[in-house]
Scaffold this motif. Structure first.
Motif, PDB file in Angstrom:
ATOM      1  N   TRP A  90       0.869  -1.178   0.000  1.00 53.25           N
ATOM      2  CA  TRP A  90       0.000   0.000   0.000  1.00 53.25           C
ATOM      3  C   TRP A  90       0.903   1.223   0.000  1.00 53.25           C
ATOM      4  O   TRP A  90       1.614   1.483   0.962  1.00 53.25           O
ATOM      5  N   LEU A  91       0.918   1.939  -1.121  1.00 49.07           N
ATOM      6  CA  LEU A  91       1.886   3.004  -1.343  1.00 49.07           C
ATOM      7  C   LEU A  91       1.198   4.362  -1.428  1.00 49.07           C
ATOM      8  O   LEU A  91       0.176   4.520  -2.109  1.00 49.07           O
ATOM      9  N   ASP A  92       1.793   5.333  -0.772  1.00 47.79           N
ATOM     10  CA  ASP A  92       1.223   6.668  -0.631  1.00 47.79           C
ATOM     11  C   ASP A  92       1.913   7.623  -1.608  1.00 47.79           C
ATOM     12  O   ASP A  92       3.068   8.009  -1.409  1.00 47.79           O
ATOM     13  N   PHE A  93       1.183   8.027  -2.667  1.00 50.80           N
ATOM     14  CA  PHE A  93       1.716   8.917  -3.697  1.00 50.80           C
ATOM     15  C   PHE A  93       1.155  10.332  -3.573  1.00 50.80           C
ATOM     16  O   PHE A  93       1.223  11.110  -4.521  1.00 50.80           O
ATOM     17  N   ARG A  94       0.626  10.677  -2.432  1.00 51.04           N
ATOM     18  CA  ARG A  94      -0.022  11.990  -2.302  1.00 51.04           C
ATOM     19  C   ARG A  94       0.941  13.146  -2.513  1.00 51.04           C
ATOM     20  O   ARG A  94       0.510  14.248  -2.905  1.00 51.04           O
ATOM     21  N   ALA A  95       2.225  12.904  -2.281  1.00 55.51           N
ATOM     22  CA  ALA A  95       3.211  13.975  -2.472  1.00 55.51           C
ATOM     23  C   ALA A  95       3.306  14.419  -3.926  1.00 55.51           C
ATOM     24  O   ALA A  95       3.796  15.523  -4.203  1.00 55.51           O
ATOM     25  N   LEU A 112      -7.603   7.788  -1.527  1.00 53.04           N
ATOM     26  CA  LEU A 112      -7.211   8.820  -2.493  1.00 53.04           C
ATOM     27  C   LEU A 112      -5.713   9.100  -2.386  1.00 53.04           C
ATOM     28  O   LEU A 112      -5.190   9.382  -1.303  1.00 53.04           O
ATOM     29  N   GLY A 113      -5.019   9.010  -3.510  1.00 48.93           N
ATOM     30  CA  GLY A 113      -3.584   9.250  -3.546  1.00 48.93           C
ATOM     31  C   GLY A 113      -2.751   8.003  -3.312  1.00 48.93           C
ATOM     32  O   GLY A 113      -1.516   8.061  -3.348  1.00 48.93           O
ATOM     33  N   PHE A 114      -3.406   6.856  -3.118  1.00 48.54           N
ATOM     34  CA  PHE A 114      -2.712   5.594  -2.861  1.00 48.54           C
ATOM     35  C   PHE A 114      -2.897   4.632  -4.031  1.00 48.54           C
ATOM     36  O   PHE A 114      -3.849   4.745  -4.807  1.00 48.54           O
ATOM     37  N   VAL A 115      -1.986   3.670  -4.118  1.00 48.14           N
ATOM     38  CA  VAL A 115      -2.158   2.536  -5.026  1.00 48.14           C
ATOM     39  C   VAL A 115      -1.809   1.255  -4.275  1.00 48.14           C
ATOM     40  O   VAL A 115      -1.053   1.277  -3.297  1.00 48.14           O
ATOM     41  N   ARG A 116      -2.391   0.142  -4.732  1.00 47.52           N
ATOM     42  CA  ARG A 116      -2.062  -1.175  -4.190  1.00 47.52           C
ATOM     43  C   ARG A 116      -1.252  -1.931  -5.230  1.00 47.52           C
ATOM     44  O   ARG A 116      -1.635  -1.995  -6.403  1.00 47.52           O
ATOM     45  N   VAL A 117      -0.130  -2.494  -4.799  1.00 56.24           N
ATOM     46  CA  VAL A 117       0.791  -3.170  -5.712  1.00 56.24           C
ATOM     47  C   VAL A 117       1.014  -4.602  -5.249  1.00 56.24           C
ATOM     48  O   VAL A 117       1.420  -4.844  -4.108  1.00 56.24           O
ATOM     49  N   ASN A 118       0.769  -5.554  -6.134  1.00 59.99           N
ATOM     50  CA  ASN A 118       0.964  -6.973  -5.852  1.00 59.99           C
ATOM     51  C   ASN A 118       2.395  -7.358  -6.226  1.00 59.99           C
ATOM     52  O   ASN A 118       2.770  -7.309  -7.396  1.00 59.99           O
ATOM     53  N   ILE A 119       3.179  -7.786  -5.237  1.00 63.52           N
ATOM     54  CA  ILE A 119       4.578  -8.146  -5.493  1.00 63.52           C
ATOM     55  C   ILE A 119       4.786  -9.663  -5.548  1.00 63.52           C
ATOM     56  O   ILE A 119       5.929 -10.127  -5.553  1.00 63.52           O
ATOM     57  N   ALA A 120       3.683 -10.429  -5.640  1.00 58.99           N
ATOM     58  CA  ALA A 120       3.795 -11.894  -5.662  1.00 58.99           C
ATOM     59  C   ALA A 120       4.026 -12.397  -7.077  1.00 58.99           C
ATOM     60  O   ALA A 120       3.191 -13.065  -7.688  1.00 58.99           O
TER      61      ALA A 120
END
Length: 394
Positions: free
Chosen positions: A328-333, A363-371
């Motif tokens: 769970w990554l925060d790209f709000r910046a 809002l401003g986040f994305v979910r990334v699957n690293i499997a």
């Protein structure tokens, strides 16, 4: 005794295999898909071998659910992984978690118009099933405090006091924020819900996938009182990559709750998946080795992403991972609209999940699957790096 090993680096080409991840999300190779929550790894060899035996029989007629073998394998798993003694009588089969267990549990314990409480940002299919069942959604939003999500217990007190709220649906461990809820947190949730006569249903499908000493606590194990008043639903599908079998289970220690579930199950005239049940049993009886190696491999991939972000785009924040293979990554910046953020990844040739799918606080986040194989992940990160540099995002 020979110790089995699994090669998680083995390439598996899933394009043109009717894969939701690679053929739908990835558009048959146009994009690298790091979205939908399955893995790109083969299932354990003992599972593959067992399925070959079933296929080679050549007769795929009506089956008869092997309840004892099925329940015993789950009880064995809880004892081996969590040191818990679970009664076989407590175990019930379901055809998947969302389309099976959750739907039946809503039918058994609520009526159209009742409210179901969820804790966003949370797995988006909760919304789909609840609304599809004619129930209303109430939210107890998680709070992001110093880079770590916490429950808002004051808000939980207020929301559960509403007599229309019949169920709290907990994600334990939590998808997408990666929290492993502690026993103390779960106890506090239980006491609040007990006081307000709210039934707790805990989705624990990610429970086997934990890192750095974090320990998953099955919700029914927090106390003797809670044991009889909490429903847990789970499946080996995330751990062993068995999602297409839709073979899951529900743990209900309370006979009255089981009886209500049994009535609904009977009314739906559900059968079971002949192959999926054997995959579940074999996974739980023979494949501990796979889980331990799986978690080690996933943590390596998580560290690769963390290092990439630290060195390439340090303004992006990584929510600390305790569980799941979904970052769970925060790209709000970046100060982009959600549309612009998602298009950035799409333009880079990579698909990720839109944080807004999990609630307005996504809002401003994305979910990334690293499997996926590390080589695939590194290729995706290279694509993202090129797009980042070319767009000069700061």
């Amino acid at each position: 005794m020979m110790i089995l090993t699994h090669n998680f680096d083995e390439p598996v080409n899933r394009i043109n295999t009717d894969s939701f991840k690679w053929d739908y999300e990835g558009e048959s190779g146009k994009y690298i898909p790091l979205g939908v929550a399955d893995t790109d790894f083969k299932s354990p060899q003992p599972v593959i071998d067992m399925l070959h035996k079933k296929v080679d029989l050549g007769v795929y007629a009506y089956g008869y659910l092997p309840q004892h073998r099925f329940a015993k394998s789950i009880c064995n798993w809880y004892y081996k992984r969590y040191g818990l003694n679970v009664n076989e009588e407590a175990i019930r089969y379901s055809q998947g978690l969302m389309t099976g267990a959750l739907w039946m549990l809503l039918d058994a314990f609520t009526r159209p118009g009742d409210k179901i409480l969820i804790q966003p940002p949370v797995y988006n299919t909760f919304n789909v099933v609840i609304k599809g069942a004619g129930r209303f959604i109430e939210t107890n939003e998680l709070k992001l405090v110093d880079g770590r999500y916490e429950m808002d217990f004051d808000d939980l007190e207020r929301k559960t006091a509403d007599p229309r709220v019949r169920i709290l649906l907990v994600c334990n461990p939590h998808n997408p924020v990666g929290r492993v809820w502690t026993k103390e947190e779960l106890l506090r949730v239980y006491e609040i819900c007990k006081k307000n006569n709210v039934l707790i249903i805990s989705d624990e499908i990610h429970g086997d996938i934990v890192y750095n000493g974090a320990k998953h606590t099955p919700f029914f194990s927090i106390s003797e009182d809670a044991k009889n008043n909490i429903i847990v639903m789970s499946s080996p599908s995330k751990t062993f990559n068995l999602a297409c079998f839709y073979s899951a289970y529900v743990v209900m220690n309370n006979k009255a709750l089981r009886d209500q579930y049994d009535v609904v199950y009977s009314n739906y005239h559900f059968d079971y998946n002949y192959f999926g049940i054997e995959a579940l049993i074999t996974s739980y009886n023979e494949c501990d080795y796979y889980v331990d190696q799986f978690n080690e491999y996933l943590w390596k991939n998580i560290c690769i992403v963390k290092d990439f972000i630290k060195n390439t785009m340090p303004e992006v924040k990584v929510i600390e991972q305790e569980s799941t293979y979904l970052m769970w990554l925060d790209f709000r910046a970046w100060n982009l609209t959600q549309f612009e953020l998602m298009n950035f990844f799409k333009d880079s040739g990579v698909k990720v999940n839109d944080g807004m799918n999990y609630g307005k606080n996504g809002l401003g986040f994305v979910r990334v699957n690293i499997a996926c194989q590390t080589a695939v992940l590194e290729k995706a990160l290279s694509c993202i790096s090129k797009a980042y540099k070319s767009k000069n995002i700061k």
